[in-house]
Design a protein around this motif. Structure first.
Motif, PDB file in Angstrom:
ATOM      1  N   VAL A 368       0.836  -1.200   0.000  1.00 25.45           N
ATOM      2  CA  VAL A 368       0.000   0.000   0.000  1.00 25.45           C
ATOM      3  C   VAL A 368       0.873   1.254   0.000  1.00 25.45           C
ATOM      4  O   VAL A 368       0.563   2.249  -0.676  1.00 25.45           O
ATOM      5  N   LEU A 369       1.975   1.230   0.737  1.00 26.21           N
ATOM      6  CA  LEU A 369       2.909   2.356   0.749  1.00 26.21           C
ATOM      7  C   LEU A 369       3.444   2.637  -0.648  1.00 26.21           C
ATOM      8  O   LEU A 369       3.513   3.807  -1.084  1.00 26.21           O
ATOM      9  N   LEU A 370       3.824   1.587  -1.375  1.00 24.92           N
ATOM     10  CA  LEU A 370       4.330   1.771  -2.731  1.00 24.92           C
ATOM     11  C   LEU A 370       3.261   2.360  -3.644  1.00 24.92           C
ATOM     12  O   LEU A 370       3.541   3.269  -4.450  1.00 24.92           O
ATOM     13  N   VAL A 371       2.038   1.859  -3.526  1.00 23.27           N
ATOM     14  CA  VAL A 371       0.954   2.344  -4.388  1.00 23.27           C
ATOM     15  C   VAL A 371       0.638   3.808  -4.083  1.00 23.27           C
ATOM     16  O   VAL A 371       0.491   4.629  -5.004  1.00 23.27           O
ATOM     17  N   VAL A 372       0.532   4.159  -2.805  1.00 22.29           N
ATOM     18  CA  VAL A 372       0.223   5.539  -2.432  1.00 22.29           C
ATOM     19  C   VAL A 372       1.346   6.475  -2.867  1.00 22.29           C
ATOM     20  O   VAL A 372       1.090   7.589  -3.367  1.00 22.29           O
ATOM     21  N   THR A 373       2.586   6.058  -2.695  1.00 17.11           N
ATOM     22  CA  THR A 373       3.722   6.875  -3.144  1.00 17.11           C
ATOM     23  C   THR A 373       3.654   7.125  -4.646  1.00 17.11           C
ATOM     24  O   THR A 373       3.867   8.247  -5.114  1.00 17.11           O
ATOM     25  N   ALA A 374       3.342   6.078  -5.403  1.00 13.03           N
ATOM     26  CA  ALA A 374       3.238   6.225  -6.854  1.00 13.03           C
ATOM     27  C   ALA A 374       2.103   7.178  -7.230  1.00 13.03           C
ATOM     28  O   ALA A 374       2.273   8.058  -8.091  1.00 13.03           O
ATOM     29  N   LEU A 375       0.944   7.036  -6.602  1.00 16.70           N
ATOM     30  CA  LEU A 375      -0.201   7.884  -6.937  1.00 16.70           C
ATOM     31  C   LEU A 375       0.062   9.347  -6.591  1.00 16.70           C
ATOM     32  O   LEU A 375      -0.265  10.252  -7.375  1.00 16.70           O
ATOM     33  N   VAL A 376       0.646   9.597  -5.428  1.00 21.61           N
ATOM     34  CA  VAL A 376       0.940  10.974  -5.024  1.00 21.61           C
ATOM     35  C   VAL A 376       1.964  11.602  -5.964  1.00 21.61           C
ATOM     36  O   VAL A 376       1.824  12.763  -6.382  1.00 21.61           O
ATOM     37  N   SER A 377       2.997  10.851  -6.330  1.00 18.64           N
ATOM     38  CA  SER A 377       4.020  11.374  -7.238  1.00 18.64           C
ATOM     39  C   SER A 377       3.430  11.694  -8.607  1.00 18.64           C
ATOM     40  O   SER A 377       3.761  12.722  -9.222  1.00 18.64           O
ATOM     41  N   VAL A 378       2.556  10.829  -9.097  1.00 19.66           N
ATOM     42  CA  VAL A 378       1.916  11.066 -10.394  1.00 19.66           C
ATOM     43  C   VAL A 378       1.075  12.329 -10.350  1.00 19.66           C
ATOM     44  O   VAL A 378       1.118  13.164 -11.273  1.00 19.66           O
ATOM     45  N   ALA A 379       0.299  12.498  -9.286  1.00 25.76           N
ATOM     46  CA  ALA A 379      -0.557  13.681  -9.175  1.00 25.76           C
ATOM     47  C   ALA A 379       0.265  14.964  -9.125  1.00 25.76           C
ATOM     48  O   ALA A 379      -0.034  15.951  -9.822  1.00 25.76           O
ATOM     49  N   LEU A 380       1.321  14.980  -8.323  1.00 22.72           N
ATOM     50  CA  LEU A 380       2.148  16.182  -8.219  1.00 22.72           C
ATOM     51  C   LEU A 380       2.899  16.464  -9.513  1.00 22.72           C
ATOM     52  O   LEU A 380       3.108  17.634  -9.880  1.00 22.72           O
ATOM     53  N   THR A 381       3.308  15.415 -10.222  1.00 22.79           N
ATOM     54  CA  THR A 381       3.976  15.609 -11.510  1.00 22.79           C
ATOM     55  C   THR A 381       3.025  16.239 -12.520  1.00 22.79           C
ATOM     56  O   THR A 381       3.415  17.133 -13.290  1.00 22.79           O
ATOM     57  N   TYR A 382       1.783  15.793 -12.550  1.00 22.71           N
ATOM     58  CA  TYR A 382       0.813  16.383 -13.481  1.00 22.71           C
ATOM     59  C   TYR A 382       0.609  17.869 -13.178  1.00 22.71           C
ATOM     60  O   TYR A 382       0.611  18.706 -14.094  1.00 22.71           O
ATOM     61  N   PHE A 383       0.417  18.210 -11.914  1.00 20.63           N
ATOM     62  CA  PHE A 383       0.210  19.619 -11.572  1.00 20.63           C
ATOM     63  C   PHE A 383       1.451  20.454 -11.875  1.00 20.63           C
ATOM     64  O   PHE A 383       1.338  21.636 -12.217  1.00 20.63           O
ATOM     65  N   GLN A 384       2.609  19.856 -11.767  1.00 23.95           N
ATOM     66  CA  GLN A 384       3.838  20.574 -12.131  1.00 23.95           C
ATOM     67  C   GLN A 384       3.877  20.844 -13.627  1.00 23.95           C
ATOM     68  O   GLN A 384       4.217  21.950 -14.055  1.00 23.95           O
TER      69      GLN A 384
END
Length: 467
Positions: A368-384
């Protein structure tokens, strides 16, 4: 205290409050008579108990040198319990209703977090992102006449190689190795290889698996380095080998010197140091080199769906909360909340006297930690990218690994509020080794964050028509 990998608990002293005084005064006593009871079955130790005589004590209240004579006795008692079942009573401690309720709360919190994240991302994809992709991909006239804005505006720079690509590729290689190492350790714990309190076997397994996974580090680092059109692969390979084990080796040298100065049993003898060096020299290093050679000749090319412009676009001024520090602080919150409850039991097992045997729960929390880390990184990358900031490579790695910084912050909370450690040796051991562990978590989760972001960015720009 341990005897044949079995824990021994017992009181070594007591306090007594003096009566009849207005001010509370205490006397401190240390127990002199220690009685051991050892249960055995044939030639194997099954269980160990320790008792103390409350009457046979010495007063150590005064700050002065005291001569104390310690005595002990050992009573051997035969039992029918098999050696294979001697650890069952310790494992049952982790299955008490109180502890199971806490682990259940951890899993509930983790799954709730990941469901909320997935729901938000799915809604965003359906309502916003899918609409933009369909508009740019299907309506050629609209795509040609409309002025490009947001994430499509930087399509000519989004796949521009990052700065310090040698270090970047080495960090990805080390993170890949640490991710593989962690998965192997947890899986071995699930199958029952590590029984309670045999910490030596766990450390031995970590050293051997780290050496065996060095090939994965070399391959991941050098292959990606060549995708970034790097030329000096030897330097990249040396940096990969030293990026993770280098800080740990320096920390070990300093702390082992401190332990020797205190004449503590935590000091590793010279023979074991030589064995670890031989494993590194004749197993880890050759596998690292072999992996690097395999990565060099893998002939893999970086797949970019958009052509990169010769001249990079200028990044517009960004608001303060879009800076690297605020983004890292934001990125680490959700992944840390996934593990914060379980983290206490891991700390108490490593640095205290608790036992940790529910590796299946740890495995689920880790996934779950890996999945949440991936999702958060993807979201922040898109907003960037939506803010027309195309320098997302290092940002996604740092945001993904920021959970390691939160873990190190938790170390201060645990040390000062939940542990009884003090003194130079215990303090230095705790914060130095936890710093190395959190640094490894930073590299591991940073790799996960970048890989997930790269996958989504490729899909995003591959779905539109770029000139």
């Amino acid at each position: 205290m341990y005897f044949d990998d079995l824990p021994i608990w017992g009181f070594i002293g007591r306090t007594k409050q003096l009566e009849g005084n207005d001010i509370n005064e205490y006397r401190y006593f240390i127990m002199n008579n220690i009685q051991f009871e050892i249960l055995y079955n044939e030639d194997r130790i099954i269980e160990v108990h320790v008792r103390t005589d409350l009457k046979d004590v010495s007063d150590i209240t005064e700050d002065m040198e005291v001569d104390i004579e310690f005595i002990y006795s050992v009573k051997w008692k035969e039992t029918n319990t098999l050696f294979e079942k001697r650890m069952e009573k310790y494992k049952q401690l982790s299955l008490l209703p109180h502890y199971l309720k806490i682990h259940q709360s951890t899993l509930t919190n983790s799954f709730a977090t990941i469901l909320v994240l997935i729901g938000c991302l799915v809604m965003f994809y359906v309502l916003v992102l899918k609409k933009d992709i369909s508009k740019y991909a299907n309506d050629d006239e609209l795509a040609d006449n409309q002025e490009e804005t947001g994430w499509k505006y930087v399509h000519g720079d989004v796949f521009r190689y990052p700065k310090h690509k040698t270090l970047f590729a080495a960090a990805l290689g080390s993170g890949t190795q640490l991710l593989t190492l962690t998965l192997f350790i947890i899986i071995l714990g699930i199958v029952g290889l590590f029984y309670p309190y045999n910490r030596g076997l766990l450390l031995t397994a970590m050293v051997i698996i780290y050496a065996l996974t060095s090939g994965a580090a070399g391959y991941a680092a050098v292959s990606f380095y060549y995708q970034l059109e790097g030329t000096n692969w030897v330097r990249n390979l040396l940096l990969t080998g030293g990026l993770s084990c280098g800080p740990l080796f320096l920390t070990f040298l300093i702390l082992n010197t401190v332990a020797n100065a205190y004449r503590a049993t935590a000091a590793l003898p010279l023979g074991k140091i030589v064995i670890i060096f031989l494993i590194w020299a004749f197993l880890a290093s050759p596998l690292l080199l072999l992996g690097g050679i395999s990565g060099k000749y893998s002939k893999s090319e970086f797949q970019a769906p958009c052509r990169t412009n010769n001249i990079p676009r200028e990044i517009p001024p960004l608001l303060w909360y879009r800076g690297i520090i605020p983004q890292m602080a934001l990125a680490g919150i959700l992944p840390f909340t996934v593990i914060c409850f379980e983290l206490y039991y891991v700390f108490a097992s490593v640095w205290g006297h608790r036992i940790y045997t529910i590796y299946s729960v740890l495995f689920v929390v880790f996934i779950v930690l890996l999945v949440v880390t991936a999702l958060v990184s993807v979201a922040l990358t898109y907003f960037q990218l939506a803010a027309e900031d195309h320098q997302w490579w290092w940002r996604s790695f740092l945001c993904g690994g920021s959970t390691g910084l939160y873990m190190y912050g938790y170390c201060f909370y645990y040390y000062f509020t939940r542990s009884a450690m003090d003194g130079l040796m215990q303090t230095s051991f705790f914060f130095a080794y936890m710093g190395c562990i959190c640094y490894g978590v930073f590299l591991m989760l940073g790799t996960v964050g970048f890989r997930a972001s790269l996958l989504v960015v490729r899909h995003l720009y591959g779905s539109i028509k770029c000139e």
